[in-house]
Design a protein around this motif. Structure first.
Motif, mmCIF file in Angstrom:
data_model
loop_
_atom_site.group_PDB
_atom_site.id
_atom_site.type_symbol
_atom_site.label_atom_id
_atom_site.label_comp_id
_atom_site.label_asym_id
_atom_site.label_seq_id
_atom_site.Cartn_x
_atom_site.Cartn_y
_atom_site.Cartn_z
ATOM 1 N N GLY A 175 34.317 -20.173 174.190
ATOM 2 C CA GLY A 175 33.266 -20.306 175.196
ATOM 3 C C GLY A 175 32.065 -21.035 174.633
ATOM 4 N N ALA A 176 31.730 -22.163 175.249
ATOM 5 C CA ALA A 176 30.647 -22.989 174.730
ATOM 6 C C ALA A 176 29.298 -22.279 174.733
ATOM 7 C CB ALA A 176 30.549 -24.284 175.551
ATOM 8 N N ASP A 177 29.145 -21.239 175.567
ATOM 9 C CA ASP A 177 27.852 -20.555 175.607
ATOM 10 C C ASP A 177 27.553 -19.817 174.310
ATOM 11 O OD1 ASP A 177 29.848 -18.711 175.997
ATOM 12 O OD2 ASP A 177 28.831 -17.616 177.596
ATOM 13 N N THR A 178 28.571 -19.572 173.476
ATOM 14 C CA THR A 178 28.323 -18.897 172.200
ATOM 15 C C THR A 178 27.488 -19.746 171.252
ATOM 16 O OG1 THR A 178 30.462 -19.713 171.399
ATOM 17 C CG2 THR A 178 30.406 -17.486 172.314
ATOM 18 N N LEU A 179 27.381 -21.040 171.534
ATOM 19 C CA LEU A 179 26.550 -21.914 170.706
ATOM 20 C C LEU A 179 25.066 -21.720 170.985
ATOM 21 C CD1 LEU A 179 28.668 -25.163 171.080
ATOM 22 C CD2 LEU A 179 28.364 -23.868 168.973
ATOM 23 N N GLN A 180 24.751 -21.081 172.088
ATOM 24 C CA GLN A 180 23.359 -20.926 172.482
ATOM 25 C C GLN A 180 23.067 -19.442 172.717
ATOM 26 O OE1 GLN A 180 21.641 -24.060 174.975
ATOM 27 N NE2 GLN A 180 23.726 -24.692 175.438
ATOM 28 N N PRO A 181 22.608 -18.733 171.683
ATOM 29 C CA PRO A 181 22.382 -17.296 171.810
ATOM 30 C C PRO A 181 21.467 -16.912 172.962
ATOM 31 C CG PRO A 181 22.251 -17.980 169.511
ATOM 32 C CD PRO A 181 22.335 -19.231 170.335
ATOM 33 N N ALA A 182 20.563 -17.808 173.332
ATOM 34 C CA ALA A 182 19.628 -17.475 174.404
ATOM 35 C C ALA A 182 20.339 -17.240 175.733
ATOM 36 C CB ALA A 182 18.607 -18.599 174.564
ATOM 37 N N LEU A 183 21.552 -17.791 175.866
ATOM 38 C CA LEU A 183 22.296 -17.636 177.107
ATOM 39 C C LEU A 183 23.117 -16.352 177.133
ATOM 40 C CD1 LEU A 183 23.668 -21.273 177.586
ATOM 41 C CD2 LEU A 183 21.589 -20.262 178.533
ATOM 42 N N LEU A 184 23.168 -15.631 176.025
ATOM 43 C CA LEU A 184 24.026 -14.468 175.902
ATOM 44 C C LEU A 184 23.236 -13.173 175.986
ATOM 45 C CD1 LEU A 184 26.121 -15.799 172.906
ATOM 46 C CD2 LEU A 184 26.819 -15.783 175.287
ATOM 47 N N ARG A 185 23.925 -12.145 176.483
ATOM 48 C CA ARG A 185 23.320 -10.810 176.488
ATOM 49 C C ARG A 185 23.713 -10.132 175.173
ATOM 50 N NH1 ARG A 185 25.453 -7.487 180.936
ATOM 51 N NH2 ARG A 185 27.354 -8.687 180.590
ATOM 52 N N GLN A 186 22.931 -10.389 174.141
ATOM 53 C CA GLN A 186 23.249 -9.809 172.848
ATOM 54 C C GLN A 186 21.996 -9.185 172.241
ATOM 55 O OE1 GLN A 186 24.902 -13.121 170.670
ATOM 56 N NE2 GLN A 186 22.951 -13.701 169.798
ATOM 57 N N HIS A 187 22.236 -8.295 171.307
ATOM 58 C CA HIS A 187 21.163 -7.499 170.720
ATOM 59 C C HIS A 187 21.286 -7.591 169.207
ATOM 60 C CE1 HIS A 187 19.368 -3.778 169.150
ATOM 61 N NE2 HIS A 187 18.640 -3.728 170.238
ATOM 62 N N VAL A 188 20.184 -7.847 168.545
ATOM 63 C CA VAL A 188 20.191 -7.987 167.086
ATOM 64 C C VAL A 188 19.281 -6.927 166.478
ATOM 65 C CG1 VAL A 188 19.758 -9.509 165.133
ATOM 66 C CG2 VAL A 188 20.585 -10.468 167.291
ATOM 67 N N ARG A 189 19.850 -6.129 165.583
ATOM 68 C CA ARG A 189 19.071 -5.119 164.861
ATOM 69 C C ARG A 189 18.803 -5.651 163.464
ATOM 70 N NH1 ARG A 189 21.026 1.144 163.857
ATOM 71 N NH2 ARG A 189 19.570 1.722 162.200
ATOM 72 N N SER A 190 17.576 -6.001 163.206
ATOM 73 C CA SER A 190 17.234 -6.566 161.903
ATOM 74 C C SER A 190 15.753 -6.371 161.643
ATOM 75 C CB SER A 190 17.574 -8.062 161.858
ATOM 76 O OG SER A 190 17.213 -8.613 160.613
ATOM 77 N N GLY A 191 15.426 -6.162 160.383
ATOM 78 C CA GLY A 191 14.030 -6.004 160.007
ATOM 79 C C GLY A 191 13.384 -7.292 159.556
ATOM 80 N N SER A 192 14.106 -8.394 159.600
ATOM 81 C CA SER A 192 13.567 -9.682 159.174
ATOM 82 C C SER A 192 14.047 -10.752 160.132
ATOM 83 C CB SER A 192 14.012 -10.011 157.745
ATOM 84 O OG SER A 192 15.415 -9.974 157.656
ATOM 85 N N GLU A 193 13.458 -11.916 160.039
ATOM 86 C CA GLU A 193 13.817 -12.987 160.952
ATOM 87 C C GLU A 193 15.258 -13.440 160.697
ATOM 88 O OE1 GLU A 193 12.186 -17.390 162.322
ATOM 89 O OE2 GLU A 193 10.999 -16.127 160.968
ATOM 90 N N VAL A 194 16.013 -13.539 161.765
ATOM 91 C CA VAL A 194 17.419 -13.903 161.673
ATOM 92 C C VAL A 194 17.595 -15.366 162.044
ATOM 93 C CG1 VAL A 194 19.709 -13.489 162.633
ATOM 94 C CG2 VAL A 194 18.215 -11.567 162.150
ATOM 95 N N ASP A 195 18.455 -16.056 161.319
ATOM 96 C CA ASP A 195 18.805 -17.433 161.648
ATOM 97 C C ASP A 195 19.813 -17.390 162.795
ATOM 98 O OD1 ASP A 195 19.932 -19.961 161.815
ATOM 99 O OD2 ASP A 195 19.890 -20.314 159.663
ATOM 100 N N ASN A 196 19.344 -17.707 164.008
ATOM 101 C CA ASN A 196 20.195 -17.584 165.185
ATOM 102 C C ASN A 196 21.386 -18.535 165.157
ATOM 103 O OD1 ASN A 196 18.876 -15.476 166.554
ATOM 104 N ND2 ASN A 196 17.329 -16.875 167.343
ATOM 105 N N TYR A 197 21.236 -19.692 164.513
ATOM 106 C CA TYR A 197 22.354 -20.625 164.447
ATOM 107 C C TYR A 197 23.421 -20.129 163.468
ATOM 108 C CZ TYR A 197 20.246 -24.082 167.484
ATOM 109 O OH TYR A 197 19.734 -24.730 168.578
ATOM 110 N N ALA A 198 23.004 -19.506 162.386
ATOM 111 C CA ALA A 198 23.968 -18.902 161.465
ATOM 112 C C ALA A 198 24.669 -17.724 162.142
ATOM 113 C CB ALA A 198 23.274 -18.453 160.185
ATOM 114 N N LEU A 199 23.900 -16.953 162.901
ATOM 115 C CA LEU A 199 24.476 -15.820 163.619
ATOM 116 C C LEU A 199 25.493 -16.294 164.659
ATOM 117 C CD1 LEU A 199 24.167 -12.709 163.797
ATOM 118 C CD2 LEU A 199 22.605 -13.096 165.707
ATOM 119 N N ALA A 200 25.161 -17.378 165.369
ATOM 120 C CA ALA A 200 26.089 -17.930 166.356
ATOM 121 C C ALA A 200 27.375 -18.406 165.691
ATOM 122 C CB ALA A 200 25.423 -19.079 167.111
ATOM 123 N N ALA A 201 27.245 -19.055 164.533
ATOM 124 C CA ALA A 201 28.428 -19.545 163.815
ATOM 125 C C ALA A 201 29.308 -18.373 163.386
ATOM 126 C CB ALA A 201 28.004 -20.368 162.605
#
Length: 400
Positions: free
Chosen positions: A171-197
């Motif tokens: 699904g091409a939408d996985t390349l764009q986290p902003a389009l997904l209903r997802q939740h990230v638990r982290s105490g520091s800034e996450v690299d969204n592109y690394a997370l998407a990969a």
């Protein structure tokens, strides 16, 4: 010589037969000119009459590579240089008549398949994806991009096609986290592109697993407690994997990418099957079992209700919202019910002997109560010998 528009199936069959006769023709000769004309006429007819009649030629090549165990470099005799092979497989360069002839003769791919116009796959850069932000070097190093064996510089020149085509299978939408209903638990800034990969990678691995259809409501407290009893056995993590797969739940282990800070994730795939993915960032038995139960808690509590499609968890961080508090509590109770924990008075004066005896009474690994005591006391120097350091990764990876 055929020199008219193909109007029906009989004309089409005659044209294909003639192409087979001319496939060895040299370019620039009368036969070569006739071959090029026939290819054009066949493409025109197929686009009108058989829009989905044959597989995409690039996918056909990749399928044949998989069948024969070929790597990208093995296509050089048929396509040309290593860079040309990369460009063809990433849809940057069209197949020439010479390439088609050699692929047909050398790999046995039907000429009419190779003659089709390749499909356009992937997500165009115009949709706002910053392709250069993907951790391309690490992805190439880990061999995540199928059939690509070129250099990083070569990959950069075709990054949109490489990553876009790779992601298209989930699904091409996985390349764009902003389009997904997802939740990230982290105490520091996450690299969204690394997370998407990483999400795409584990989802693709899950697609390769053949499992029964998942039935919503499968994951209950009793289900988890049966699962946790497997921890009593030396190969418990491997048995846990089999237990989940047979229950319709995908299970994948994949090392986290830099700047993702992941212990695990729960993802609802497009086909309605849940995926639990662990990184084994902390290679200990207590961490394995708690993380596994935490992600299964998200499946039980949050997926069936449709609140979210994915949870990504750094469990070193404190609970940050109701989702995570509920999952932490649910996992803790599933591992060791509070009434049994308090009845055994494990909080007061714990010892190695008491922990081992208590775990044996529940038929679970002593790493689980030892890890709970360390967390409750906020003392991570005690009972280290019970945690099963460096025991999970080797075991799990050997069994996959």
């Amino acid at each position: 010589m055929i020199h008219k528009i193909i109007k029906n199936e009989n004309d089409y069959a005659i044209a294909l037969a003639r192409i087979d006769e001319l496939i060895d023709a040299d370019l620039g000769t009368p036969d070569g000119d006739e071959l090029e004309l026939l290819v054009t006429l066949v493409e025109l007819y197929e686009n009108k009459a058989h829009p989905i009649g044959f597989p995409d030629p690039i996918e056909a090549i990749k399928f044949r590579m998989g069948q024969a165990g070929l790597k990208q470099k093995d296509l050089i005799p048929f396509i040309g240089s290593r860079s040309k092979v990369s460009e063809v497989l990433s849809r940057q360069r069209p197949l020439s008549i010479a390439m088609i002839r050699k692929l047909h003769e050398g790999l046995g791919i039907r000429a009419e398949v190779l003659l089709r116009e390749p499909e356009t796959k992937g997500v165009p850069a115009s949709e706002g994806i910053e392709w250069e932000r993907f951790p391309l070097a690490e992805m190439v190093k880990r061999k995540w991009l199928p059939h690509f064996e070129g250099t990083i510089n070569e990959a950069k020149k075709q990054i949109a096609e490489l990553i876009g085509g790779w992601a298209a299978h989930v699904g091409a939408d996985t390349l764009q986290p902003a389009l997904l209903r997802q939740h990230v638990r982290s105490g520091s800034e996450v690299d969204n592109y690394a997370l998407a990969a990483w999400r795409i990678r584990v989802s693709l691995q899950a697609q390769e697993q053949k499992i029964p259809r998942y039935q919503p409501g499968t994951v209950t407290t009793d289900f988890i407690r049966d699962l946790v009893r497997l921890s009593y056995l030396d190969n418990g993590p491997l048995l846990a994997r089999e237990y989940l797969l047979k229950s319709g739940i995908h299970f994948v282990v994949e090392e986290h990418l830099p700047h993702t800070h992941l212990d695990g994730a729960a993802v609802m795939l497009q086909n309605g099957s849940p995926l639990v993915a662990l990184t084994l960032r902390h290679d200990r038995l207590d961490n394995f079992w708690f993380t596994l139960c935490h992600e299964l808690a998200h499946v039980a509590l949050h997926f069936d209700g449709g609140e979210c499609d994915a949870f990504f968890d750094d469990l070193d961080q404190a609970e940050i919202d109701l989702f995570e508090k509920d999952a932490d509590h649910w996992a803790t109770e599933a591992l060791i019910p509070s009434e049994l924990w308090h009845a055994a008075d494990m909080e007061r004066n714990p010892s190695t002997r008491r922990i081992i005896d208590f775990a044996a009474s529940l038929r679970i690994s002593p790493a689980i109560p030892a890890g709970r005591i360390r967390k409750e006391k906020q003392n991570y120097r005690i009972f280290s010998g019970l945690l099963g350091y460096k025991q999970v990764r080797t075991l799990v990876m050997q069994g996959i």
